[in-house]
Write an enzyme that holds these catalytic residues in place. Structure first.
Site, PDB file in Angstrom:
ATOM      1  N   LYS A 113       0.827  -1.205   0.000  1.00 37.14           N
ATOM      2  CA  LYS A 113       0.000   0.000   0.000  1.00 37.14           C
ATOM      3  C   LYS A 113       0.870   1.267   0.000  1.00 37.14           C
ATOM      4  CE  LYS A 113      -4.030  -2.239   0.936  1.00 37.14           C
ATOM      5  NZ  LYS A 113      -3.585  -3.628   0.869  1.00 37.14           N
TER       6      LYS A 113
HETATM    7  C1  LIG Z   1      -4.149  -4.821   0.365  1.00 34.84           C
HETATM    8  C2  LIG Z   1      -3.311  -6.051   0.308  1.00 34.84           C
HETATM    9  C3  LIG Z   1      -3.530  -7.070  -0.653  1.00 34.84           C
HETATM   10  C4  LIG Z   1      -4.667  -7.008  -1.652  1.00 34.84           C
HETATM   11  O1  LIG Z   1      -4.487  -6.016  -2.631  1.00 34.84           O
HETATM   12  P1  LIG Z   1      -5.721  -5.521  -3.505  1.00 34.84           P
HETATM   13  O2  LIG Z   1      -5.201  -4.376  -4.279  1.00 34.84           O
HETATM   14  O3  LIG Z   1      -6.789  -5.118  -2.511  1.00 34.84           O
HETATM   15  O4  LIG Z   1      -6.168  -6.659  -4.350  1.00 34.84           O
HETATM   16  C5  LIG Z   1      -2.665  -8.156  -0.673  1.00 34.84           C
HETATM   17  N1  LIG Z   1      -1.663  -8.270   0.226  1.00 34.84           N
HETATM   18  C6  LIG Z   1      -1.429  -7.330   1.165  1.00 34.84           C
HETATM   19  C7  LIG Z   1      -0.327  -7.536   2.138  1.00 34.84           C
HETATM   20  C8  LIG Z   1      -2.242  -6.186   1.247  1.00 34.84           C
HETATM   21  O5  LIG Z   1      -2.002  -5.256   2.204  1.00 34.84           O
END
Ligand SMILES: *Cc1c(COP(=O)(O)O)cnc(C)c1O
Length: 495
Positions: free
Chosen positions: A110
């Site tokens: 993120k």
């Molecule tokens: C948010 C997240 C995901 C999923 O990503 P999306 O974009 O919502 O599909 C996968 N792994 C981790 C560690 C995350 O924080």
């Protein structure tokens, strides 16, 4: 470039799309056309730094932002990543690579977008002509809240307030948020689960009375969740960057196809890969990996999206999701941009919990996507076996993608394209589960688990997590879900 709503209602500039977050008709903003990146431009990008590559890709969509400003913002954002490279590609063997996206301040992917969003938003306000202070409200089930706090802390003209379900996040995630630094931040725990927390925040967003009262106080609301185009755009860049790294290190020739396996929840990360493909990146297959909550696996295999099923809490919580909101953007493309059809399906999903693709849409979907899911036992086994074989520790989310990628490769021996597995979190972010997978030991204390993992793997502990232990807790507030607006007002009035 202009942005239109997937449900047909609106056409706005990129800056407006980012400031507004979601279209008024409830649809998501998508680019009017996909900008293309030519082979000559890709050749030029080979010698660029990660920040320059990111600015280059962003500017294709956000052409009313000036390029030098974007470049400076990318440089500042990605300088916060540990190890000097924001998105390093690690070679496992000649056909398998890991794209590590977790070296940012909060140790999850993120950060790739949320370190940059404050600039995109603040600059967007300037372009659109908003003079008020911006208040970001976030409801989080864990990773997004911390990454948004870290991204927006002490940002000029912006305040940020994060709500999380009191007993719905991991101990580590709670501690990360409760110790958050910054003069413009606030964190409140909400009694109840994530769904009730999220709908309480949504109510503030959609209330005209709240909006008007805040406006008299010189404040406008905005959001940082993953349907904002400002979250999606920075993610497109790392797919280009991984590809260019394969070319510049001589692993592939320019034009060769590459496959990517992505651990998927809200469909934001993998959608960015799809956008990269539409811009001209030579992508073979995108492997969509789910955990036990396998609604997307069924959808990609059968064309029926059916959320009427049991919800499981798993050891990969950021993928525990039944409604993948970014999927709407893919639906829009599969339906040949027929907004009436998208709207109809989204209404059907809301009312009946299910919708279905036409046959030709399903074939188009399966042209590019392949899907699999990974159960809890398989997650543990994958982490263990991969460490045994390659001494490479991975987190629980990444393990789901590795499991799906292995199954794809075993079933498609003729596909010789290299596989890039996207790694979305540091194994240290989920230390108990990873240590259980590696050793079979159930360690109750997170910091003890981190210490043991360091001994077992010799992998460096990220500074953001090792410092956590000694940081003072700043936020202890717990609120009922019908009292959140009161908390917002208190925060706004605080000097
Ligand atoms: C948010 C997240 C995901 C999923 O990503 P999306 O974009 O919502 O599909 C996968 N792994 C981790 C560690 C995350 O924080």
């Amino acid at each position: 470039m202009n942005f239109i709503s997937t449900r047909g209602g609106e056409c706005v500039s990129g800056a407006q799309a980012i400031v507004q977050g979601i279209a008024r008709d409830g649809g998501l903003f998508v680019p009017e056309t996909f900008p293309s990146v030519s082979v000559e431009e890709m050749e030029k990008m080979l010698s660029m730094s990660y920040a320059e590559r990111a600015a280059f890709v962003l500017h294709k969509y956000l052409d009313e932002y000036d390029y030098d400003g974007l470049k400076a913002a990318c440089e500042k954002a990605y300088a916060q990543f540990e190890g000097g490279d924001a998105a390093p590609l690690v070679k496992i063997d000649s056909s398998l690579y890991m794209l590590e996206l977790y070296h940012g301040p909060t140790c999850a992917f993120k950060d790739m977008a949320l370190t940059l969003l404050p600039y995109l938003l603040r600059k967007g306000c300037d372009i659109v002509g908003i003079k008020e202070q911006v208040l970001i409200l976030v409801a989080t089930s864990g990773d997004t809240g911390k990454a948004a706090l870290e991204g927006f802390k002490d940002a000029e003209g912006v305040k940020i307030m994060v709500f999380y379900p009191n007993d719905g996040v991991s101990k580590m995630q709670k501690l990360q948020m409760a110790t958050q630094e910054g003069k413009n931040v606030n964190v409140v725990a909400v009694r109840g689960n994530f769904d009730s927390c999220q709908s309480a925040v949504k109510e503030i967003f959609t209330s005209e009375t709240c909006k008007e009262e805040l406006k008299t106080k010189g404040v406008v609301l905005s959001s940082a969740n993953s349907i904002n185009f400002g979250r999606l755009a920075p993610q497109i860049a790392y797919y280009f960057s991984a590809y260019l790294d394969l070319v510049s290190s001589g692993q592939i020739d320019m034009g060769d196809k590459v496959n990517f396996a992505v651990p998927t929840g809200n469909f934001g990360n993998i959608l960015a890969a799809y956008y990269a493909e539409r811009m001209g990146l030579p992508v073979g297959k995108l492997i969509c990996a789910s955990n036990k909550n396998n609604v997307l696996t069924d959808f990609i295999r059968t064309g029926t999206y059916d959320k009427r099923r049991e919800f499981f809490k798993t050891m990969s919580p950021s993928m525990d999701i039944l409604i993948s909101s970014n999927l709407e953007r893919l639906l829009f493309e599969l339906a040949d941009r027929n907004t009436t059809r998208v709207k109809m399906r989204m209404e059907k999903l809301a009312e009946e919990g299910v919708y279905q693709l036409y046959d030709e849409e399903l074939s188009a979907l399966q042209e590019i996507l392949w899907a699999d899911f990974c159960g809890e036992d398989e997650t543990v086994e994958t982490i263990y076996e991969f460490f045994e074989e390659y001494q490479y520790p991975m987190d629980t989310h990444t393990a789901c993608a590795m499991y799906a990628a292995s199954n794809y490769m075993a079933q498609h021996e003729k596909d010789k394209a290299p596989m890039v597995v996207v790694s979305t979190a540091s194994p240290y972010k989920f230390p108990q589960d990873v240590m259980y997978a590696l050793t079979g030991n159930d360690i109750k204390d997170s910091f003890k688990a981190i210490k043991h993992m360091h001994i077992a793997t010799a992998m460096k502990v990220p500074a953001g997590l090792s410092k956590l232990r000694d940081k003072p807790v700043r936020f202890t507030g717990v609120a009922d879900k019908d009292k959140l607006y009161g908390e917002v007002l208190k925060f706004v009035d605080r000097k």
